[in-house]
Design a protein around this motif. Structure first.
Motif, PDB file in Angstrom:
ATOM      1  N   TRP A   1     -36.347 -68.772 -16.299  1.00  0.00           N
ATOM      2  CA  TRP A   1     -35.570 -67.774 -16.736  1.00  0.00           C
ATOM      3  C   TRP A   1     -35.162 -68.088 -17.620  1.00  0.00           C
ATOM      4  O   TRP A   1     -33.562 -68.632 -17.687  1.00  0.00           O
ATOM      5  CB  TRP A   1     -35.139 -66.874 -15.527  1.00  0.00           C
ATOM      6  N   ALA A   2     -34.825 -66.730 -18.658  1.00  0.00           N
ATOM      7  CA  ALA A   2     -33.723 -67.134 -19.997  1.00  0.00           C
ATOM      8  C   ALA A   2     -33.626 -66.432 -20.214  1.00  0.00           C
ATOM      9  O   ALA A   2     -33.951 -65.629 -20.585  1.00  0.00           O
ATOM     10  CB  ALA A   2     -34.733 -67.639 -21.083  1.00  0.00           C
ATOM     11  N   GLY A   3     -32.505 -65.279 -19.412  1.00  0.00           N
ATOM     12  CA  GLY A   3     -32.339 -63.511 -20.051  1.00  0.00           C
ATOM     13  C   GLY A   3     -30.842 -64.291 -21.034  1.00  0.00           C
ATOM     14  O   GLY A   3     -30.042 -64.461 -20.756  1.00  0.00           O
ATOM     15  N   LEU A   4     -30.806 -63.569 -21.887  1.00  0.00           N
ATOM     16  CA  LEU A   4     -29.937 -63.231 -23.381  1.00  0.00           C
ATOM     17  C   LEU A   4     -29.161 -64.997 -23.585  1.00  0.00           C
ATOM     18  O   LEU A   4     -28.147 -64.836 -23.138  1.00  0.00           O
ATOM     19  CB  LEU A   4     -28.714 -62.282 -22.824  1.00  0.00           C
ATOM     20  N   VAL A   5     -30.392 -65.382 -23.408  1.00  0.00           N
ATOM     21  CA  VAL A   5     -29.513 -67.516 -23.660  1.00  0.00           C
ATOM     22  C   VAL A   5     -29.969 -67.687 -25.313  1.00  0.00           C
ATOM     23  O   VAL A   5     -29.259 -68.576 -26.288  1.00  0.00           O
ATOM     24  CB  VAL A   5     -30.259 -68.346 -22.702  1.00  0.00           C
ATOM     25  N   LEU A   6     -31.698 -67.497 -25.969  1.00  0.00           N
ATOM     26  CA  LEU A   6     -31.903 -67.744 -27.010  1.00  0.00           C
ATOM     27  C   LEU A   6     -31.407 -67.396 -28.265  1.00  0.00           C
ATOM     28  O   LEU A   6     -30.777 -68.554 -29.431  1.00  0.00           O
ATOM     29  CB  LEU A   6     -33.467 -67.126 -27.497  1.00  0.00           C
ATOM     30  N   GLU A   7     -30.636 -66.285 -27.806  1.00  0.00           N
ATOM     31  CA  GLU A   7     -29.602 -66.110 -29.244  1.00  0.00           C
ATOM     32  C   GLU A   7     -28.140 -67.233 -29.262  1.00  0.00           C
ATOM     33  O   GLU A   7     -27.862 -66.969 -30.165  1.00  0.00           O
ATOM     34  CB  GLU A   7     -28.744 -64.449 -28.206  1.00  0.00           C
ATOM     35  N   TYR A   8     -27.883 -68.042 -28.160  1.00  0.00           N
ATOM     36  CA  TYR A   8     -27.396 -68.634 -28.445  1.00  0.00           C
ATOM     37  C   TYR A   8     -27.415 -70.252 -28.690  1.00  0.00           C
ATOM     38  O   TYR A   8     -26.509 -71.095 -29.208  1.00  0.00           O
ATOM     39  CB  TYR A   8     -26.318 -68.798 -26.903  1.00  0.00           C
ATOM     40  N   THR A   9     -28.702 -70.539 -28.256  1.00  0.00           N
ATOM     41  CA  THR A   9     -29.672 -71.936 -28.057  1.00  0.00           C
ATOM     42  C   THR A   9     -30.788 -71.942 -28.986  1.00  0.00           C
ATOM     43  O   THR A   9     -30.608 -72.903 -29.392  1.00  0.00           O
ATOM     44  CB  THR A   9     -30.061 -72.010 -27.087  1.00  0.00           C
ATOM     45  N   GLY A  10     -30.946 -70.779 -30.085  1.00  0.00           N
ATOM     46  CA  GLY A  10     -31.921 -70.719 -30.620  1.00  0.00           C
ATOM     47  C   GLY A  10     -33.839 -70.861 -29.869  1.00  0.00           C
ATOM     48  O   GLY A  10     -33.450 -71.464 -28.967  1.00  0.00           O
ATOM     49  N   ILE A  11     -34.390 -70.723 -31.050  1.00  0.00           N
ATOM     50  CA  ILE A  11     -36.061 -70.732 -30.121  1.00  0.00           C
ATOM     51  C   ILE A  11     -36.337 -72.134 -30.183  1.00  0.00           C
ATOM     52  O   ILE A  11     -36.652 -72.179 -29.132  1.00  0.00           O
ATOM     53  CB  ILE A  11     -36.725 -70.040 -31.877  1.00  0.00           C
ATOM     54  N   ASP A  12     -36.645 -72.433 -31.144  1.00  0.00           N
ATOM     55  CA  ASP A  12     -36.823 -74.276 -30.760  1.00  0.00           C
ATOM     56  C   ASP A  12     -36.356 -74.799 -30.215  1.00  0.00           C
ATOM     57  O   ASP A  12     -37.522 -75.856 -29.469  1.00  0.00           O
ATOM     58  CB  ASP A  12     -37.238 -74.919 -32.527  1.00  0.00           C
ATOM     59  N   LYS A  13     -35.140 -75.493 -29.523  1.00  0.00           N
ATOM     60  CA  LYS A  13     -34.325 -76.100 -29.059  1.00  0.00           C
ATOM     61  C   LYS A  13     -34.726 -75.304 -27.231  1.00  0.00           C
ATOM     62  O   LYS A  13     -34.841 -75.812 -26.922  1.00  0.00           O
ATOM     63  CB  LYS A  13     -33.112 -76.183 -29.588  1.00  0.00           C
ATOM     64  N   SER A  14     -34.730 -74.369 -27.381  1.00  0.00           N
ATOM     65  CA  SER A  14     -34.760 -73.146 -25.876  1.00  0.00           C
ATOM     66  C   SER A  14     -36.061 -73.492 -25.070  1.00  0.00           C
ATOM     67  O   SER A  14     -36.688 -74.336 -24.075  1.00  0.00           O
ATOM     68  CB  SER A  14     -34.683 -72.097 -26.453  1.00  0.00           C
ATOM     69  N   LEU A  15     -37.483 -73.174 -26.654  1.00  0.00           N
ATOM     70  CA  LEU A  15     -38.595 -73.550 -26.395  1.00  0.00           C
ATOM     71  C   LEU A  15     -38.929 -74.637 -25.582  1.00  0.00           C
ATOM     72  O   LEU A  15     -39.884 -75.187 -24.464  1.00  0.00           O
ATOM     73  CB  LEU A  15     -39.731 -73.043 -26.886  1.00  0.00           C
ATOM     74  N   ASP A  16     -38.334 -75.930 -26.454  1.00  0.00           N
ATOM     75  CA  ASP A  16     -39.130 -76.843 -26.095  1.00  0.00           C
ATOM     76  C   ASP A  16     -38.252 -77.592 -24.693  1.00  0.00           C
ATOM     77  O   ASP A  16     -39.074 -78.312 -24.130  1.00  0.00           O
ATOM     78  CB  ASP A  16     -37.761 -77.982 -27.026  1.00  0.00           C
ATOM     79  N   PHE A  17     -36.966 -77.339 -24.723  1.00  0.00           N
ATOM     80  CA  PHE A  17     -35.938 -77.470 -23.132  1.00  0.00           C
ATOM     81  C   PHE A  17     -37.324 -76.802 -21.655  1.00  0.00           C
ATOM     82  O   PHE A  17     -37.703 -77.735 -21.055  1.00  0.00           O
ATOM     83  CB  PHE A  17     -34.939 -77.176 -22.974  1.00  0.00           C
ATOM     84  N   SER A  18     -37.518 -76.053 -22.316  1.00  0.00           N
ATOM     85  CA  SER A  18     -38.112 -75.120 -21.008  1.00  0.00           C
ATOM     86  C   SER A  18     -39.852 -75.600 -20.944  1.00  0.00           C
ATOM     87  O   SER A  18     -39.824 -76.423 -19.952  1.00  0.00           O
ATOM     88  CB  SER A  18     -38.760 -73.377 -21.485  1.00  0.00           C
ATOM     89  N   ILE A  19     -40.073 -76.294 -22.122  1.00  0.00           N
ATOM     90  CA  ILE A  19     -41.616 -76.670 -22.063  1.00  0.00           C
ATOM     91  C   ILE A  19     -41.440 -78.019 -20.923  1.00  0.00           C
ATOM     92  O   ILE A  19     -42.802 -78.296 -20.382  1.00  0.00           O
ATOM     93  CB  ILE A  19     -42.167 -77.132 -23.106  1.00  0.00           C
ATOM     94  N   ASN A  20     -40.753 -78.902 -21.986  1.00  0.00           N
ATOM     95  CA  ASN A  20     -40.260 -79.604 -20.750  1.00  0.00           C
ATOM     96  C   ASN A  20     -39.908 -79.449 -19.339  1.00  0.00           C
ATOM     97  O   ASN A  20     -40.341 -80.623 -18.765  1.00  0.00           O
ATOM     98  CB  ASN A  20     -39.263 -81.010 -21.469  1.00  0.00           C
ATOM     99  N   ASN A  21     -39.787 -78.926 -18.912  1.00  0.00           N
ATOM    100  CA  ASN A  21     -39.163 -79.103 -17.968  1.00  0.00           C
ATOM    101  C   ASN A  21     -40.031 -77.447 -16.908  1.00  0.00           C
ATOM    102  O   ASN A  21     -39.769 -77.182 -16.178  1.00  0.00           O
ATOM    103  CB  ASN A  21     -37.919 -77.830 -17.953  1.00  0.00           C
TER     104      ASN A  21
END
Ligand SMILES: C[S@@+](CC[C@H](N)C(=O)[O-])C[C@H]1O[C@@H](n2cnc3c(N)ncnc32)[C@H](O)[C@@H]1O
Length: 210
Positions: free
Chosen positions: A115-135
């Motif tokens: 669950w990523a609620g209102l987080v990408l605005e601060y962490t960016g799309i690429d790094k957030s997706l990368d991190f999520s896919i790995n987890n």
């Protein structure tokens, strides 16, 4: 000074953040909580990971008989301390991790629900997706909620001044770019929805599967 220490999120007391998010003109905390509830009951995850968990908004919807491992990550240790105080006793499996998700795509778990609620605005799309896919485990679900301003200013005026500090790192996420990048990284969009707030802004929520 490293990025973690320098994040403006570490300068905002949780009380201020939650007051701001619950303010009549903002109203986001409750909507995010309701969305968490909806997706938890739809997915019924065994292992879930909350990115940018803050003080634990949404954790009250965890059913321990279904979800056996609960992880929450945040850059602000004070927020995590509060989340532990609130939910540590009711969610025995709760593991709260102080980590900057943009610093490394480290694996903490293999979740079937992130669950990523209102987080990408601060962490960016690429790094957030990368991190999520790995987890995420194979066939896992990633639910992302992003803010849509609909012409209203990014960090609303609620009278709580400290929260204006995050305006310096806030970046509005373009839904088309989010979907495009997610698909290119191997995620499938299952569905999306929009929830409106009294101030005219909305939250756009995307359910991806890997
Ligand atoms: C707008 S809040 C959303 C909080 C929560 N999801 C909710 O429903 O209220 C963003 C959260 O992400 C955290 N955060 C911001 N940047 C981060 C990063 N790089 N790594 C981990 N957490 C971060 C902040 O400390 C804050 O708790």
């Amino acid at each position: 000074m490293n990025k973690k220490q320098s994040s403006p999120w570490n300068e905002i007391p949780l009380e201020d953040y939650e007051k701001h998010m619950s303010h009549n003109s903002v109203g986001q905390l409750e909507v995010l909580n309701t969305l968490t509830k909806k997706y938890l009951s739809r997915i019924k995850p065994k292992t879930c990971l909350f990115l940018g968990v803050a003080g634990g908004n949404g954790l009250g919807n965890i059913d321990n008989s279904i979800t056996q491992n609960v992880f929450g990550i945040d850059i602000n240790q004070d927020y995590l301390n509060k989340a532990k105080e609130r939910y540590g006793e009711t969610i025995a499996s709760l593991e709260l991790i102080n980590f900057d998700i943009t610093s490394d795509k480290k694996v903490f778990c293999k979740a079937d629900f992130i669950w990523a609620g209102l987080v990408l605005e601060y962490t960016g799309i690429d790094k957030s997706l990368d991190f999520s896919i790995n987890n995420l485990q194979p066939d896992g679900n990633l639910i992302v909620s992003i803010q849509s301003n609909n012409g209203v200013q990014s960090v609303s005026r609620s009278g709580i001044e400290s929260v204006q500090k995050v305006g310096s790192i806030f970046q509005l996420i373009d839904p088309e770019i989010l979907i495009d990048k997610a698909v290119k990284m191997g995620l499938k969009l299952i569905e999306n929805e929009e929830s409106f707030f009294p101030n005219g802004k909305s939250l756009k929520t995307f359910h991806f599967k890997i």
